[in-house]
Motif scaffolding. Structure first.
Motif, short mmCIF file in Angstrom:
data_model
loop_
_atom_site.label_atom_id
_atom_site.label_comp_id
_atom_site.label_asym_id
_atom_site.label_seq_id
_atom_site.Cartn_x
_atom_site.Cartn_y
_atom_site.Cartn_z
N PRO A 41 79.74 49.17 50.88
CA PRO A 41 80.72 49.91 51.70
C PRO A 41 80.13 50.40 53.03
CG PRO A 41 80.95 50.55 49.41
CD PRO A 41 79.74 49.65 49.47
N LEU A 42 78.81 50.62 53.08
CA LEU A 42 78.16 51.02 54.34
C LEU A 42 78.44 50.02 55.47
CD1 LEU A 42 74.54 52.14 53.37
CD2 LEU A 42 76.26 53.56 54.50
N LEU A 43 78.64 48.76 55.12
CA LEU A 43 78.76 47.73 56.15
C LEU A 43 80.00 47.91 57.01
CD1 LEU A 43 77.68 44.71 53.91
CD2 LEU A 43 76.38 45.63 55.85
N ALA A 44 80.98 48.66 56.53
CA ALA A 44 82.20 48.87 57.33
C ALA A 44 82.37 50.33 57.73
CB ALA A 44 83.43 48.39 56.56
N LEU A 45 81.35 51.14 57.48
CA LEU A 45 81.42 52.56 57.83
C LEU A 45 80.72 52.82 59.16
CD1 LEU A 45 80.73 54.22 54.34
CD2 LEU A 45 82.85 54.30 55.66
N PRO A 46 81.02 53.92 59.86
CA PRO A 46 81.97 54.98 59.51
C PRO A 46 83.43 54.60 59.73
CG PRO A 46 80.95 55.46 61.61
CD PRO A 46 80.28 54.23 61.10
N GLY A 47 83.73 53.49 60.35
CA GLY A 47 85.12 53.12 60.64
C GLY A 47 85.50 53.48 62.07
N GLU A 48 86.50 52.79 62.61
CA GLU A 48 86.69 52.83 64.07
C GLU A 48 86.93 54.19 64.69
OE1 GLU A 48 88.41 50.46 66.96
OE2 GLU A 48 88.05 48.58 65.90
N ASP A 50 85.93 57.13 63.67
CA ASP A 50 85.09 58.17 63.04
C ASP A 50 83.73 58.23 63.72
OD1 ASP A 50 83.98 60.00 61.34
OD2 ASP A 50 84.11 58.76 59.54
N PHE A 51 83.54 59.19 64.62
CA PHE A 51 82.25 59.26 65.31
C PHE A 51 81.86 60.70 65.66
CE2 PHE A 51 85.58 57.94 68.33
CZ PHE A 51 85.61 59.04 69.18
N ASP A 58 80.13 64.28 69.63
CA ASP A 58 80.31 62.83 69.70
C ASP A 58 78.97 62.16 69.39
OD1 ASP A 58 80.68 60.16 70.41
OD2 ASP A 58 81.95 60.65 72.14
N ARG A 60 78.18 59.14 69.22
CA ARG A 60 77.90 57.85 69.89
C ARG A 60 76.95 58.03 71.05
NH1 ARG A 60 83.98 56.38 71.38
NH2 ARG A 60 83.65 58.44 72.30
N LEU A 284 74.79 57.57 64.35
CA LEU A 284 75.91 56.88 63.70
C LEU A 284 75.48 56.31 62.35
CD1 LEU A 284 77.66 55.06 66.67
CD2 LEU A 284 78.44 57.08 65.42
N ASN A 285 74.26 55.86 62.24
CA ASN A 285 73.80 55.39 60.93
C ASN A 285 73.68 56.55 59.95
OD1 ASN A 285 73.15 53.13 59.32
ND2 ASN A 285 70.98 53.70 59.39
N ARG A 288 77.22 57.20 58.91
CA ARG A 288 77.57 56.13 57.95
C ARG A 288 77.08 56.52 56.55
NH1 ARG A 288 75.27 52.34 61.17
NH2 ARG A 288 77.26 52.02 62.22
N ASN B 40 83.95 50.91 70.44
CA ASN B 40 84.38 51.44 69.14
C ASN B 40 84.48 50.39 68.02
OD1 ASN B 40 84.28 54.07 69.80
ND2 ASN B 40 86.49 54.37 70.00
N LEU B 43 81.97 50.47 65.21
CA LEU B 43 81.99 51.48 64.14
C LEU B 43 82.41 50.89 62.79
CD1 LEU B 43 83.58 54.37 66.22
CD2 LEU B 43 81.24 54.33 65.35
N ALA B 44 83.05 49.75 62.81
CA ALA B 44 83.46 49.14 61.54
C ALA B 44 82.76 47.80 61.29
CB ALA B 44 84.98 48.95 61.51
N PRO B 46 79.15 45.43 60.60
CA PRO B 46 79.60 44.03 60.56
C PRO B 46 80.75 43.77 59.59
CG PRO B 46 77.57 44.29 59.33
CD PRO B 46 77.84 45.62 59.97
N GLY B 47 81.12 44.72 58.75
CA GLY B 47 82.18 44.48 57.77
C GLY B 47 81.58 44.18 56.40
N GLU B 48 82.36 44.45 55.34
CA GLU B 48 81.75 44.51 54.01
C GLU B 48 81.04 43.26 53.53
OE1 GLU B 48 82.58 46.25 50.40
OE2 GLU B 48 83.63 47.97 51.24
N PHE B 252 76.38 52.08 72.44
CA PHE B 252 76.26 53.52 72.17
C PHE B 252 74.81 53.96 72.45
CE2 PHE B 252 79.60 52.66 68.70
CZ PHE B 252 80.64 52.90 69.58
#
Lengths: 412, 412
Positions: A41-48, A50-51, A58, A60, A284-285, A288, B40, B43-44, B46-48, B252
């Motif tokens: 799930p980390l691979l798609a976090l934090p999501g667009e 969410d920063f 901020d 970023r 950001l990591n 995440r 932005n 933030l998501a 590389p994806g799951e 970023f």
């Protein structure tokens, strides 16, 4: 005649092994792909969208040199360190260890008498067997290493106390206080009290406290790390421990978050030394990881899933070693961490490792767990059971046992 | 009488300014939130399901010390460096600069005569005005800095050549070859040839080549970076340049990827020095950037979007300075980078900055662009126009102009 039959049999087993064309790797303490999958799930976090952290910053942009407060709170709880004494940095605790030693050499540490590079023959104690990369840092920087063998699986406190009390060139000691690499030893309260309380000839002696496996339990017992900073403060040596940890074997080894903990004075020193190097860590990591963990209990839940995957692998290693090497070698029975430490008869480790390599089973080179790769007994082999699949692991350990037995036979 | 009226008027304007309750910040070269929004999608990413490079390597695990080959290829193209001479590391090029200088001090660089810490009064040339964080690195490590003022906006090559030819304690020089911080100067082919070709008394002289703004154009002209490694090789000094770059002001600032480039010998040295510090960089963040950019043209497209946001801000600064300070001060007309360099009459910069601070406009402290914060002319003010909103920026520059004029008046 019986002995000759036995040798023929082992030589034959080894010949069969070579013919079977294995390519197996037990070299490094790496999580297996199925462990890595737990953190996908980390691979798609934090999501667009969410920063921002809880205070609205901020994440970023530049800044935030101490790291994300919410993530420091989680690991403060897990490591038993007040979060204002715990900094969150980049992806490698090894880099922080290297940097603290570099800074000690070039500018010195609080309470000291100047840069360590000016200390004649500056030296660091290294309990052995220990972690090869700790030793590589010192070797690469030209710091003398003094090996101190474990005795019956415990720190040799008498020798350690005597050395640090008499020799001001000794400025530090490597410590892996929980599930040591590779012995699996966890320091007791008495041992930690001895380390933080002992008299040292150096005014600025440091314990390089690498708590790499603080939450990496292999059984249902989940002991908390000892409060080394509090214990050091009560012993009158608050500046002695420098604590390191990371999420390397919690989430993704190459893409995690590393931590530095210490007394307020040491943290202030680290802040000042770091401020010349970077405008801040990858926040950001850190975000995440915060989103993925949620809280400290989220980390514990994740570690139980790791345990469900790797504990059976450690059990398989124990079973096979018990079947094949009882009476020939000794090995550890770790309750956490990433390694089994195998002690084979004196003078046979390097031959066994070479035989394994020739049969397609890669092991950490014999001697790796010692400064300058010098195992005076040539008896230590580190086994890293986590990465191979269960079938590969069993094949590799069976093969290793044949190689050990053959090395012993050939040495007789 | 006219002069008195003018002063009254300026004092009145300043009093009005103070009463208006501004809180504006022109201190650092930070991208604005609208620039950060451009990235932005990272933030998501590389994806799951996405964690392998083109060769199939699992980027979640340890290893890959050189960084992701596909990302190195993209920045190799942008920086004019063969990708096998370009390593991709962590989130801060500043940390790489710090580390190379630390390693030079502690162990030395290829072709040298030993660790720089053994060089009496080891020194580095610093074109001024320059980047304050470059100077902080050297100051924090105790390396002597020799300022070399720009002359009519160009490097003072005669002075530089004469110093390095005669003084073996000078081991390096800071260079920001494109859109220098803060002067906006871009080195010409002749200048680069002079730097890579000049005779130096030190056998291991290095150009710390911080190409921080290589793709950060403010006009439609998008000049390529000069091939400094090739030019150095042809000049017979292949080991001289150490090249640094990062995506800090592309994606970023805190969460980007930094790069190190050099000759094959320097890259091998860096690999060896880095191998003691880390098991590898955050390759997932590199993959995240690879997916976001796609290719070098993807980076160029993104930088044009940055330009659309920030070029009008630079234009506003120029317009206001022209309206208010013509005949009083001089300033640069950058075609790239992040700064406008304002030169006010001798002895008035620190007063103007203090007046601005008292009116709620934060500027980088006067003298920041000089080693040891010592601007001998007290005339340099660095303006960072990117972060504030257009309205805030205009208000801040108007305010700064009042403060400069008042400082000049008061000094007369």
């Amino acid at each position: 005649m019986a002995s000759l039959e036995h040798m023929t049999s082992l030589e034959q087993q080894y010949a069969d092994l070579q013919a079977s064309g294995l390519t197996l790797d037990l070299t490094r303490g790496k999580p297996s792909p199925s462990q890595l999958d737990l953190s996908n799930p980390l691979l798609a976090l934090p999501g667009e969208g969410d920063f921002r952290d809880a205070s609205g910053t901020d994440l970023r942009n530049y800044g935030g040199a101490d790291g994300l407060p919410e993530l420091r709170a989680i690991f403060g709880e897990l490591l038993q360190i007040p979060s204002d004494q715990l900094l969150a940095y980049g992806n490698a605790s090894l880099a922080i260890m290297h940097d603290t030693i570099v800074q000690a050499l070039l500018v010195g540490v609080p309470g000291g008498d100047g840069p360590w590079r000016d200390v004649p023959d500056v030296a660091v104690l290294c309990p052995v067997p220990g972690y090869d990369r700790h030793f590589t840092i010192l070797e690469s920087l030209g710091v003398r290493m003094i090996p101190v063998p474990f005795v019956d699986g415990r720190l040799d406190l008498d020798t350690i106390r005597s050395l640090v009390a008499s020799d001001p060139s000794i400025r530090g000691m490597w410590c892996v206080p929980m599930y040591s690499n590779p012995t699996g030893v966890t320091y007791t309260v008495d041992e930690v009290e001895a380390l933080v309380g002992m008299e040292t000839a150096a005014p600025d002696f440091r314990l390089f406290w690498d708590n790499a496996y603080a939450v990496h339990h292999l059984t249902e017992a989940e002991p908390l790390p000892l409060d080394v900073l509090g214990m050091a403060e009560r012993a009158g040596h608050p500046e002695r421990p420098l604590v390191y940890a990371s999420t390397a074997k919690i989430t993704f080894p190459g893409a995690g978050v590393a931590f530095f903990g210490g007394s307020r004075v040491n943290v202030e020193w680290m802040r000042a030394r770091t401020s010349a190097q970077t405008i801040g860590p990858d926040k950001l990591n850190q975000l995440r990881h915060l989103r993925f963990f949620g809280d400290a209990e989220g980390v514990r839940r994740l570690m139980r899933k790791h345990r469900a995957i790797i504990a059976p692998r450690f059990a398989a290693v124990e079973r096979i070693l018990g079947e094949r090497l009882t009476g020939v070698a000794d090995w550890t029975h770790p309750t956490g961490g990433y390694f089994v430490n195998l002690e084979v008869p004196r003078g046979t480790a390097s031959v066994a490792v070479a035989l394994a390599a020739a049969a397609g089973v890669a092991l950490t080179p014999a001697g790796s767990a010692f400064p300058y790769r010098d195992d005076p007994e040539d008896s230590n082999i580190r086994i890293a059971p986590t990465f191979p699949s269960p079938d590969d692991l069993e094949a590799a350990i069976e093969a290793l046992c044949i190689c050990v037995l053959l090395a012993v036979e050939r040495s007789n």
